[in-house]
Design a protein around this motif. Structure first.
Motif, PDB file in Angstrom:
ATOM      1  N   UNK A 159       0.832  -1.215   0.000  1.00 10.73           N
ATOM      2  CA  UNK A 159       0.000   0.000   0.000  1.00 10.73           C
ATOM      3  C   UNK A 159       0.860   1.256   0.000  1.00 10.73           C
ATOM      4  N   UNK A 160       1.822   1.279  -0.877  1.00  9.18           N
ATOM      5  CA  UNK A 160       2.774   2.384  -0.909  1.00  9.18           C
ATOM      6  C   UNK A 160       2.107   3.690  -1.277  1.00  9.18           C
ATOM      7  N   UNK A 161       2.631   4.753  -0.681  1.00 13.26           N
ATOM      8  CA  UNK A 161       2.111   6.100  -0.894  1.00 13.26           C
ATOM      9  C   UNK A 161       3.224   6.982  -1.455  1.00 13.26           C
ATOM     10  N   UNK A 162       2.875   8.052  -2.132  1.00 13.48           N
ATOM     11  CA  UNK A 162       3.915   8.956  -2.644  1.00 13.48           C
ATOM     12  C   UNK A 162       4.859   9.445  -1.547  1.00 13.48           C
ATOM     13  N   UNK A 163       4.352   9.608  -0.338  1.00  8.64           N
ATOM     14  CA  UNK A 163       5.212  10.074   0.750  1.00  8.64           C
ATOM     15  C   UNK A 163       6.204   9.023   1.229  1.00  8.64           C
ATOM     16  N   UNK A 164       6.095   7.799   0.717  1.00  6.15           N
ATOM     17  CA  UNK A 164       7.093   6.777   1.008  1.00  6.15           C
ATOM     18  C   UNK A 164       8.315   6.901   0.107  1.00  6.15           C
ATOM     19  N   UNK A 165       8.253   7.794  -0.854  1.00  2.00           N
ATOM     20  CA  UNK A 165       9.380   7.999  -1.747  1.00  2.00           C
ATOM     21  C   UNK A 165      10.604   8.457  -0.968  1.00  2.00           C
ATOM     22  N   UNK A 166      11.689   7.710  -1.133  1.00  2.00           N
ATOM     23  CA  UNK A 166      12.910   7.985  -0.371  1.00  2.00           C
ATOM     24  C   UNK A 166      13.998   7.023  -0.820  1.00  2.00           C
ATOM     25  N   UNK A 167      15.189   7.297  -0.358  1.00  2.00           N
ATOM     26  CA  UNK A 167      16.262   6.303  -0.454  1.00  2.00           C
ATOM     27  C   UNK A 167      16.195   5.470   0.820  1.00  2.00           C
ATOM     28  N   UNK A 168      16.137   4.173   0.636  1.00  2.00           N
ATOM     29  CA  UNK A 168      16.027   3.260   1.766  1.00  2.00           C
ATOM     30  C   UNK A 168      17.379   2.615   2.030  1.00  2.00           C
ATOM     31  N   UNK A 169      17.750   2.618   3.296  1.00  2.00           N
ATOM     32  CA  UNK A 169      19.026   2.066   3.716  1.00  2.00           C
ATOM     33  C   UNK A 169      18.795   0.933   4.712  1.00  2.00           C
ATOM     34  N   UNK A 170      19.601  -0.099   4.613  1.00  2.00           N
ATOM     35  CA  UNK A 170      19.608  -1.081   5.687  1.00  2.00           C
ATOM     36  C   UNK A 170      20.821  -0.814   6.561  1.00  2.00           C
ATOM     37  N   UNK A 171      20.733  -1.239   7.782  1.00  2.00           N
ATOM     38  CA  UNK A 171      21.774  -0.987   8.757  1.00  2.00           C
ATOM     39  C   UNK A 171      21.920  -2.190   9.675  1.00  2.00           C
ATOM     40  N   UNK A 172      23.076  -2.285  10.285  1.00  2.00           N
ATOM     41  CA  UNK A 172      23.340  -3.377  11.218  1.00  2.00           C
ATOM     42  C   UNK A 172      24.126  -2.844  12.395  1.00  2.00           C
ATOM     43  N   UNK A 173      23.798  -3.375  13.570  1.00  2.00           N
ATOM     44  CA  UNK A 173      24.490  -2.947  14.761  1.00  2.00           C
ATOM     45  C   UNK A 173      24.285  -3.902  15.905  1.00  2.00           C
ATOM     46  N   UNK A 174      24.950  -3.633  17.010  1.00  2.00           N
ATOM     47  CA  UNK A 174      24.909  -4.537  18.155  1.00  2.00           C
ATOM     48  C   UNK A 174      23.997  -4.053  19.263  1.00  2.00           C
ATOM     49  N   UNK A 175      23.287  -2.955  19.017  1.00  3.01           N
ATOM     50  CA  UNK A 175      22.393  -2.382  20.026  1.00  3.01           C
ATOM     51  C   UNK A 175      20.982  -2.324  19.468  1.00  3.01           C
TER      52      UNK A 175
END
Length: 122
Positions: free
Chosen positions: A85-101
């Motif tokens: 159900x994507x919306x125009x306001x979901x437009x962005x660069x999406x990043x994944x991240x990893x961490x220990x916290x």
């Protein structure tokens, strides 16, 4: 060191779906928290979703809950973000991240993927 490679972005019409993938390589891949963030044009990077080490606990930005689903497959060190159900306001660069916290804060993450563009047309 952990390396993260993101794939699955693209252009979709409003109401459509996309699935992002984030493949990790390096040591201790299964013992790190994995998250998704996004950054829209002219805005700060923001938290999207986070998943626990074995995938049994997830959390989402309040505005996204119910539309986005995070999951992980530790056998192949990959995390997914299913976006419906994507919306125009979901437009962005999406990043994944990893961490220990376990944290929704950007600063808590040591490792970042390269980002993938998601564009939702109206």
């Amino acid at each position: 060191q952990v390396q993260l490679v993101v794939s699955g972005g693209g252009l979709v019409q409003a109401g459509g779906s996309l699935r992002l993938s984030c493949a990790a390589s390096g040591r201790t891949c299964s013992r790190i928290y994995r998250g998704w963030f996004r950054q829209a044009p002219g805005k700060e990077r923001e938290f999207v979703s986070l998943i626990s080490l074995n995938g049994d606990v997830t959390t989402y930005a309040a505005s996204l809950k119910g539309r986005f689903t995070i999951s992980r497959d530790n056998a192949i060190n990959t995390v997914y973000l299913q976006m419906n159900s994507l919306k125009p306001e979901d437009t962005a660069v999406y990043y994944c991240a990893a961490g220990s916290i376990w944290s929704t804060s950007i600063g808590a993450y040591n490792y970042w993927g390269q980002g993938t563009q998601v564009t939702v047309s109206s």
